[in-house]
Motif scaffolding. Structure first.
Motif, PDB file in Angstrom:
ATOM      1  N   ALA A 152     -19.603   8.233  -7.106  1.00 35.88           N
ATOM      2  CA  ALA A 152     -18.114   7.694  -6.525  1.00 35.88           C
ATOM      3  C   ALA A 152     -17.815   6.346  -7.041  1.00 35.88           C
ATOM      4  N   GLN A 153     -18.791   5.441  -7.258  1.00 32.93           N
ATOM      5  CA  GLN A 153     -18.432   4.058  -7.913  1.00 32.93           C
ATOM      6  C   GLN A 153     -17.485   4.188  -9.068  1.00 32.93           C
ATOM      7  N   ARG A 154     -18.001   5.050 -10.032  1.00 34.93           N
ATOM      8  CA  ARG A 154     -17.202   5.189 -11.066  1.00 34.93           C
ATOM      9  C   ARG A 154     -15.897   6.003 -11.143  1.00 34.93           C
ATOM     10  N   GLN A 155     -15.874   6.764 -10.267  1.00 34.71           N
ATOM     11  CA  GLN A 155     -14.461   7.585  -9.756  1.00 34.71           C
ATOM     12  C   GLN A 155     -13.350   6.553  -9.438  1.00 34.71           C
ATOM     13  N   GLY A 156     -13.926   5.433  -8.557  1.00 35.36           N
ATOM     14  CA  GLY A 156     -13.280   4.372  -8.037  1.00 35.36           C
ATOM     15  C   GLY A 156     -12.178   4.673  -7.221  1.00 35.36           C
ATOM     16  N   ASP A 157     -11.873   5.906  -6.324  1.00 38.01           N
ATOM     17  CA  ASP A 157     -10.992   5.992  -5.468  1.00 38.01           C
ATOM     18  C   ASP A 157     -11.595   6.536  -4.224  1.00 38.01           C
ATOM     19  N   MET A 158     -12.581   6.197  -3.855  1.00 36.27           N
ATOM     20  CA  MET A 158     -13.404   6.343  -2.649  1.00 36.27           C
ATOM     21  C   MET A 158     -14.568   5.488  -2.434  1.00 36.27           C
ATOM     22  N   ALA A 159     -14.899   5.337  -1.150  1.00 37.90           N
ATOM     23  CA  ALA A 159     -16.237   4.670  -0.903  1.00 37.90           C
ATOM     24  C   ALA A 159     -17.294   5.264  -0.162  1.00 37.90           C
TER      25      ALA A 159
END
Length: 283
Positions: A152-159
């Protein structure tokens, strides 16, 4: 243990073999294709009570299940009341533990509404639902929980947020049975009577577990070498967060029997109906 050659004096060949789920493990054990295996703590008890003379050698994992959510306000299992939770376990120990915990919380009045459990095929399905916004919260075993947060962190569009681990919630709910022996090493039935070798395996594993916990980065690199689909960074995080403490099954017998006795009330089939005999607790 394979890398250090800890068992070279006792075996011509030591091989690491990865199983995907408890059902596959049962088949491998029944066919005697493996001699020793990591296993959820209820599985060897179930097999022993069904007449298969396996032996539990140790317990090394005491906290491996984590709550992960898109909602920062969901920090504990009680915060899940009335909400949906993805559960990628079916008929396995994590499901038994979760149901036991949630039932006890409801009966104590700590949860006004039931948690809506949504079954998924497996952990990868739960991860996909979370990453695409189709899941709100999930209960995941490590290193899957750390893998989801890393992706999720690498995807960058959600927390996404790491919530409570099940061991912590269990300790609050069952203070007289606070320790949660979740997984360990078992000897298959054709190896169970080899006490000397079982002792060597148990001791070698304990040394390996201590090294892994003290050298999380190097251990994570080793895991990645054998299981390439697991990146080093989330595996390292998982090792750092997991309570990895190896005790012989004989030493952990009080905690095991407390767990077996508790879950047998609602899920007697999960351990074969009753507590295992004394000789079950190895090495």
């Amino acid at each position: 243990m394979v890398e250090t050659g800890a068992l070279n004096e006792h075996a011509e060949k030591v091989e690491f073999r990865l199983w995907q789920n408890p059902d596959q493990l049962r088949v491998l054990l029944a066919k005697q294709e493996i001699d020793y295996s990591a296993a959820p703590s209820n599985l060897p008890a179930l097999m022993a009570n069904r007449g298969d003379p396996v032996k539990l050698l140790n317990i090394s994992v005491w906290g491996i299940l984590w709550l992960v959510s898109r909602d920062p306000d969901i920090r504990t299992f009680q915060d899940l009341a009335g909400k949906e939770l993805l559960v990628p376990f079916q008929r396995d120990l994590p499901e038994v533990l979760l149901d036991t915990l949630l039932t006890a919380q409801r009966e104590d009045g700590g949860a006004k509404e039931e948690v809506r459990l949504r079954r998924t095929r497996d952990s990868q399905d739960a991860i996909a639902l979370m990453l695409t916004g189709k899941g709100q919260s999930a209960l995941l075993v490590e290193p899957t929980a750390s893998l989801l947060l890393w992706r999720a962190q690498r995807q960058g569009d959600m927390a996404l947020y790491r919530g409570q681990n099940l061991e912590s919630a269990w300790r609050e709910q069952f203070p007289d049975r606070a320790e949660l022996p979740q997984a360990g090493i078992m000897a298959n039935s054709h190896m169970a009577a080899n006490t000397r070798l079982n002792q060597v395996v148990e001791q070698a594993y304990a040394e390996s577990a201590r090294w892994c916990k003290a050298n999380a980065g190097k251990c994570a690199e080793l895991v990645h070498r054998y299981i390439p689909q697991l990146p080093v960074e989330p595996v390292k995080t998982a090792i750092e967060l997991t309570r990895l403490e190896s005790r012989s099954a004989a030493q952990a017998r009080p905690q095991l029997e407390a767990l077996y006795g508790l879950v047998a009330g609602r899920y007697p089939q999960s351990i074969g109906g009753h507590l295992p005999a004394a000789e079950f607790y190895g090495p």
